[in-house]
Write an enzyme that holds these catalytic residues in place. Sequence first.
Site, PDB file in Angstrom:
ATOM      1  N   ASN A  38     -53.926  34.311   7.593  1.00 42.25           N
ATOM      2  CA  ASN A  38     -53.197  33.336   8.409  1.00 42.25           C
ATOM      3  C   ASN A  38     -51.803  33.035   7.859  1.00 42.25           C
ATOM      4  OD1 ASN A  38     -52.819  31.578  10.481  1.00 42.25           O
ATOM      5  ND2 ASN A  38     -54.275  30.021   9.774  1.00 42.25           N
ATOM      6  N   HIS A 123     -67.254  21.231  13.836  1.00 41.26           N
ATOM      7  CA  HIS A 123     -66.163  20.384  13.358  1.00 41.26           C
ATOM      8  C   HIS A 123     -65.953  19.195  14.271  1.00 41.26           C
ATOM      9  CE1 HIS A 123     -63.854  23.222  10.586  1.00 41.26           C
ATOM     10  NE2 HIS A 123     -65.070  23.681  10.730  1.00 41.26           N
ATOM     11  N   ASP A 211     -64.112  18.042   4.223  1.00 39.41           N
ATOM     12  CA  ASP A 211     -63.168  18.957   3.554  1.00 39.41           C
ATOM     13  C   ASP A 211     -61.973  18.161   3.020  1.00 39.41           C
ATOM     14  OD1 ASP A 211     -61.578  21.029   2.733  1.00 39.41           O
ATOM     15  OD2 ASP A 211     -61.480  22.047   4.677  1.00 39.41           O
ATOM     16  N   HIS A 213     -59.594  19.684   1.355  1.00 37.92           N
ATOM     17  CA  HIS A 213     -58.503  20.647   1.505  1.00 37.92           C
ATOM     18  C   HIS A 213     -57.549  20.643   0.306  1.00 37.92           C
ATOM     19  CE1 HIS A 213     -56.035  23.259   4.258  1.00 37.92           C
ATOM     20  NE2 HIS A 213     -57.258  23.582   4.616  1.00 37.92           N
ATOM     21  N   ARG A 284     -67.568  29.443  -0.991  1.00 30.20           N
ATOM     22  CA  ARG A 284     -67.024  29.568   0.369  1.00 30.20           C
ATOM     23  C   ARG A 284     -66.343  30.907   0.633  1.00 30.20           C
ATOM     24  NH1 ARG A 284     -66.727  26.869   4.536  1.00 30.20           N
ATOM     25  NH2 ARG A 284     -64.508  26.483   4.638  1.00 30.20           N
ATOM     26  N   HIS A 313     -66.541  30.482   4.686  1.00 29.32           N
ATOM     27  CA  HIS A 313     -65.431  30.048   5.527  1.00 29.32           C
ATOM     28  C   HIS A 313     -65.591  30.676   6.919  1.00 29.32           C
ATOM     29  CE1 HIS A 313     -60.712  30.215   5.814  1.00 29.32           C
ATOM     30  NE2 HIS A 313     -61.182  29.124   6.386  1.00 29.32           N
ATOM     31  N   ASP A 317     -58.997  31.240  12.315  1.00 30.11           N
ATOM     32  CA  ASP A 317     -58.102  32.329  11.921  1.00 30.11           C
ATOM     33  C   ASP A 317     -58.876  33.517  11.354  1.00 30.11           C
ATOM     34  OD1 ASP A 317     -58.052  29.879  10.092  1.00 30.11           O
ATOM     35  OD2 ASP A 317     -57.542  31.431   8.659  1.00 30.11           O
TER      36      ASP A 317
HETATM   37  O1  LIG Z   1     -62.130  25.859   7.699  1.00 27.29           O
HETATM   38  C1  LIG Z   1     -61.719  25.279   6.710  1.00 27.29           C
HETATM   39  O2  LIG Z   1     -62.440  24.666   5.915  1.00 27.29           O
HETATM   40  C2  LIG Z   1     -60.293  25.321   6.420  1.00 27.29           C
HETATM   41  O3  LIG Z   1     -59.883  24.738   5.466  1.00 27.29           O
HETATM   42  C3  LIG Z   1     -59.441  26.098   7.340  1.00 27.29           C
HETATM   43  C4  LIG Z   1     -58.114  26.526   6.704  1.00 27.29           C
HETATM   44  O4  LIG Z   1     -57.204  25.470   6.735  1.00 27.29           O
HETATM   45  C5  LIG Z   1     -57.558  27.676   7.472  1.00 27.29           C
HETATM   46  O5  LIG Z   1     -58.484  28.716   7.485  1.00 27.29           O
HETATM   47  C6  LIG Z   1     -56.246  28.154   6.893  1.00 27.29           C
HETATM   48  O6  LIG Z   1     -55.821  29.306   7.539  1.00 27.29           O
END
Ligand SMILES: O=C(O)C(=O)C[C@H](O)[C@H](O)CO
Length: 403
Positions: A38, A123, A211, A213, A284, A313, A317
């Site tokens: 991505n 989600h 998440d 992040h 993940r 994951h 994307d």
């Molecule tokens: O799916 C998730 O947990 C993510 O953090 C998604 C990411 O931000 C995404 O795949 C970045 O390209």
Amino acid sequence: MPRITAARVIVTSPGRNFVTLKIETEAGIYGLGDATLNGRELAVASYLADHVAPCLIGRDAHRIEDIWQFLYKGAYWRRGPVTMPAIAAVDTALWDIKGKIAGLPVYQLLGGASREGVMVYGHANGRTIEETIDNALHYQEQGYKAIRLQSGVPGLASTYGVSKDRYFYEPADADLPTENVWSSEKYLRSVPPLFEAAREALGWDAHLLHDIHHRLTPIEAGRLGKDLEPYRPFWLEDATPAENQANFRLIRQHTTTPLAVGEVFNSIWDAKQLIEEQLIDYIRATVVHAGGLTHLRRIASFADLHNVRTGCHGATDLSPVCMAAALHFGLSVPNFGIQEYMRHTAETDAVFPHAYGFADGLMHPGDQPGLGVDIDEELAARYEYKRAYLPVNRLQDGTMTNW
Ligand SMILES: O=C(O)C(=O)C[C@H](O)[C@H](O)CO
């Protein structure tokens, strides 16, 4: 032997950019692999077309391990987010070909089904706690057993995971990176009330995920994990950046909330210490970014020795080709934990017709030979590549931080 006759890279943008590798063999059987990175898609497309494809022509498509080792060791420059998706795409396409030749779905080649289906998490998100809970209830009504909760943070204009649409989330949206503003203090205050409200509305059988992040320091993540313990989250994801794997020791010292990390990992070396020291509960890493089914199986076997389960994951994307491969992997691997499922748009699904499906919170890859996913090249050609970047993040004083 099924000799490789062509390896073509297809770049298409049905709602978002995808890079797909199509490997063709003498017998006319072909296989697909996802190579999408991505925001940096064309780097992998060039790596594949300019450097990998010429080395594949004439090789025996059955020699998956040997080709993997050739591409990994033969490049001299090992690992990395560009090399490993390229290797992954080749590897995934070769498993697809092997399955088609054998007349078996890929999960049968991986040892057969270890379970009835692959538990996925959806989600739920919203600008407010109420909106997030309302969306989570929709997921529950559809049969989801596991739901990720992300909510807007009061005082911040936008935050990761909160989309404009109930079902589709696409963070890469601009010709140049969008700049967001972040405050860990505001965020840390906002998550416990979200989980409290979620337990009240969704009950205690629902698996609830969150998440971070990569936005907290280890000690902040330890505090959040402790604050959330009464609500029994399934996991806290990407608590802090994991380049320094020892960071997770500090989090572990302070909380029993399960930890997941690894969507940006591209090899077993990114997770070695995390797994060996049992600093995480879920890994993940996924098919496309971590070297394909061949390497992901190696990571999972190592994780199994240390009571770490998989939690691949599965954001939008990652193309339907990757999703199919992830489901074959998830159905077969002994230490499966959960699979992320962020559904693709109708345009994407039309370009990549697939056999996988969802019922009662579980997904199944289907029983077509190979991966059970195809690409409609004519349709794909109608969607031209559009440059798009992931957003970037600054603290309120302007300092660059992790997005
Ligand atoms: O799916 C998730 O947990 C993510 O953090 C998604 C990411 O931000 C995404 O795949 C970045 O390209």
